[in-house]
Every structure is written in C-alpha cells, then in structure tokens.
Design a protein around this motif. Structure first.
Motif, PDB file in Angstrom:
ATOM      1  N   GLN A  94       0.818  -1.208   0.000  1.00 42.77           N
ATOM      2  CA  GLN A  94       0.000   0.000   0.000  1.00 42.77           C
ATOM      3  C   GLN A  94       0.856   1.264   0.000  1.00 42.77           C
ATOM      4  O   GLN A  94       0.497   2.253  -0.624  1.00 42.77           O
ATOM      5  N   ALA A  95       2.017   1.223   0.645  1.00 47.39           N
ATOM      6  CA  ALA A  95       2.899   2.395   0.663  1.00 47.39           C
ATOM      7  C   ALA A  95       3.483   2.672  -0.719  1.00 47.39           C
ATOM      8  O   ALA A  95       3.526   3.828  -1.153  1.00 47.39           O
ATOM      9  N   VAL A  96       3.919   1.635  -1.422  1.00 48.51           N
ATOM     10  CA  VAL A  96       4.518   1.866  -2.748  1.00 48.51           C
ATOM     11  C   VAL A  96       3.445   2.061  -3.826  1.00 48.51           C
ATOM     12  O   VAL A  96       3.712   2.657  -4.861  1.00 48.51           O
ATOM     13  N   ALA A  97       2.241   1.595  -3.560  1.00 50.66           N
ATOM     14  CA  ALA A  97       1.155   1.738  -4.540  1.00 50.66           C
ATOM     15  C   ALA A  97       0.859   3.200  -4.841  1.00 50.66           C
ATOM     16  O   ALA A  97       0.575   3.559  -5.986  1.00 50.66           O
ATOM     17  N   GLU A  98       0.944   4.037  -3.829  1.00 49.20           N
ATOM     18  CA  GLU A  98       0.683   5.460  -4.018  1.00 49.20           C
ATOM     19  C   GLU A  98       1.669   6.056  -5.029  1.00 49.20           C
ATOM     20  O   GLU A  98       1.289   6.804  -5.918  1.00 49.20           O
ATOM     21  N   SER A 103      -3.099   3.046  -5.932  1.00 50.92           N
ATOM     22  CA  SER A 103      -3.673   3.016  -4.585  1.00 50.92           C
ATOM     23  C   SER A 103      -4.993   2.265  -4.525  1.00 50.92           C
ATOM     24  O   SER A 103      -5.260   1.545  -3.562  1.00 50.92           O
ATOM     25  N   ASP A 104      -5.833   2.428  -5.559  1.00 59.15           N
ATOM     26  CA  ASP A 104      -7.123   1.732  -5.569  1.00 59.15           C
ATOM     27  C   ASP A 104      -6.932   0.224  -5.590  1.00 59.15           C
ATOM     28  O   ASP A 104      -7.641  -0.520  -4.912  1.00 59.15           O
ATOM     29  N   MET A 105      -5.949  -0.236  -6.363  1.00 65.17           N
ATOM     30  CA  MET A 105      -5.667  -1.669  -6.451  1.00 65.17           C
ATOM     31  C   MET A 105      -5.212  -2.193  -5.089  1.00 65.17           C
ATOM     32  O   MET A 105      -5.668  -3.235  -4.617  1.00 65.17           O
ATOM     33  N   ALA A 106      -4.316  -1.481  -4.435  1.00 71.22           N
ATOM     34  CA  ALA A 106      -3.741  -1.931  -3.164  1.00 71.22           C
ATOM     35  C   ALA A 106      -4.752  -1.904  -2.022  1.00 71.22           C
ATOM     36  O   ALA A 106      -4.628  -2.660  -1.061  1.00 71.22           O
ATOM     37  N   LYS A 143       6.098  -6.890  -6.779  1.00 71.19           N
ATOM     38  CA  LYS A 143       7.558  -6.815  -6.747  1.00 71.19           C
ATOM     39  C   LYS A 143       8.026  -5.585  -5.965  1.00 71.19           C
ATOM     40  O   LYS A 143       8.928  -5.674  -5.129  1.00 71.19           O
ATOM     41  N   ALA A 144       7.419  -4.447  -6.205  1.00 68.94           N
ATOM     42  CA  ALA A 144       7.802  -3.209  -5.515  1.00 68.94           C
ATOM     43  C   ALA A 144       7.539  -3.323  -4.007  1.00 68.94           C
ATOM     44  O   ALA A 144       8.364  -2.901  -3.191  1.00 68.94           O
ATOM     45  N   GLY A 145       6.399  -3.878  -3.632  1.00 75.13           N
ATOM     46  CA  GLY A 145       6.077  -4.056  -2.215  1.00 75.13           C
ATOM     47  C   GLY A 145       7.024  -5.022  -1.541  1.00 75.13           C
ATOM     48  O   GLY A 145       7.476  -4.794  -0.413  1.00 75.13           O
ATOM     49  N   HIS A 146       7.350  -6.118  -2.216  1.00 76.54           N
ATOM     50  CA  HIS A 146       8.273  -7.120  -1.683  1.00 76.54           C
ATOM     51  C   HIS A 146       9.666  -6.512  -1.470  1.00 76.54           C
ATOM     52  O   HIS A 146      10.309  -6.758  -0.451  1.00 76.54           O
ATOM     53  N   GLU A 147      10.116  -5.693  -2.399  1.00 73.83           N
ATOM     54  CA  GLU A 147      11.429  -5.054  -2.273  1.00 73.83           C
ATOM     55  C   GLU A 147      11.452  -4.015  -1.155  1.00 73.83           C
ATOM     56  O   GLU A 147      12.488  -3.765  -0.555  1.00 73.83           O
ATOM     57  N   PHE A 148      10.307  -3.420  -0.847  1.00 76.07           N
ATOM     58  CA  PHE A 148      10.198  -2.382   0.187  1.00 76.07           C
ATOM     59  C   PHE A 148      10.006  -2.963   1.588  1.00 76.07           C
ATOM     60  O   PHE A 148      10.393  -2.355   2.578  1.00 76.07           O
ATOM     61  N   CYS A 149       9.425  -4.144   1.697  1.00 79.87           N
ATOM     62  CA  CYS A 149       9.023  -4.750   2.975  1.00 79.87           C
ATOM     63  C   CYS A 149      10.224  -5.208   3.821  1.00 79.87           C
ATOM     64  O   CYS A 149      11.034  -6.015   3.368  1.00 79.87           O
ATOM     65  N   PRO A 150      10.335  -4.730   5.069  1.00 73.72           N
ATOM     66  CA  PRO A 150      11.429  -5.166   5.942  1.00 73.72           C
ATOM     67  C   PRO A 150      11.447  -6.678   6.202  1.00 73.72           C
ATOM     68  O   PRO A 150      12.514  -7.274   6.284  1.00 73.72           O
TER      69      PRO A 150
END
Length: 166
Positions: A94-98, A103-106, A143-150
């Motif tokens: 949700q953070a990278v979706a913006e 954002s609507d998809m997330a 992919k973007a969310g996975h790369e961002f997630c701690p």
C-alpha cells in the motif's frame, strides 16, 4: 521439502582430519541499519515454548502445536511470524502503490503468509520456510512491495542478529 529462505549456514569439513566445522554463508546483501526509527521489544517467560510472551501491553499465551507434540492451546512463534509478515507486506504494498498510481488496487489487496516448520537439509533441529500469496495486485506492485518490505528483506537477504547474556 524444506526450502531455506532465511540465512543459510552450510557446514563442511575441508578434510577428514579437520575437527572444526567451517561456516559458509552464500554471498548476498546483508540488511544492516544506519539508524533506528522504532524498536519493538518482547519478553518470553515460563515453560519454554509453552510460556507467555509480552510486548507493550500485548500478552500471548504460547503453545507447541499438537502435530509437534504440544497441546496446541495457544499461539506459536510461526503464527506470529505469519501475522507480522502478512501485515508488513500489505502495508508495504500500500505504501509503494501510491507512488505507482495504484492506490485503488492496493486498497483491496490481501496477503496470505504461511510459515512451515520442518527439518532443514543443512542443520540439525528445526527450520522454517515461508510461502506468501498476494491477491488483488499486479506483478509490478507485488515486486515493488516485496522489495520495500522489511520482513521480505530480512528473510530474503538475512539480517544481523545479536544474541547476548542480559
């Protein structure tokens, strides 16, 4: 079959006469911190895996799963890892979706995390593997969310773990 997703240590002997084991860590990026934004602390006490764990007012009664010889009448660390990972990955998506204009998809995405316990190929004792399935997003956002997630970073790349006497 156990597929390691966290730090893997491989033991091997250089010769039959060598009594010390050498540790080989596959080369990859290790997650380190340059600054700390937040620290969560927890304390476990009682009869080992069947005790209680507390963290900032949250108390969880722990129990070994029935399938592993326990009562199953409580939570276990693997459930807590699955809860934390699914929540963290969803928040990261949700953070990278913006930034990606998605954002609507997330907003309607769901993250399902499964933590498996088993016997690792490389070490004695138990190990775990993690499977994560995400619905409601496309490949780019995942992919973007996975790369961002701690959690993803720690489990994929490894992280520094310091264990010492209190």
């Amino acid at each position: 079959m156990f597929v390691p997703t966290a730090r893997r240590l491989l033991f091997n002997a250089k010769s039959a006469s060598l009594k010390l084991r050498t540790h080989h860590v596959p080369s990859r990026t290790l997650v380190t911190l340059k600054d700390v934004k937040y620290t969560a602390t927890a304390t476990a006490e009682g009869p080992g895996w069947n005790g209680t764990t507390t963290s900032n007012g949250l108390t969880v009664t722990m129990a070994v799963p029935k399938v592993m010889g326990g009562t199953g009448e409580g939570a276990n660390p693997e459930q807590l890892l699955a809860l934390g990972y699914s929540s963290c990955l969803l928040g990261s998506i949700q953070a990278v979706a913006e930034k990606l204009g998605k954002s609507d998809m997330a907003a309607t995405a769901k993250v399902h995390a499964s933590v498996h316990v088993g016997t690792p190929n490389e070490l004695a004792g138990y190990g775990f593997a993690v499977d994560v399935k995400v619905e409601g997003v496309d490949e780019e956002l995942l992919k973007a969310g996975h790369e961002f997630c701690p959690y993803s970073r720690a489990l994929t790349n490894g992280t520094v773990v310091n264990v010492s006497l209190a």
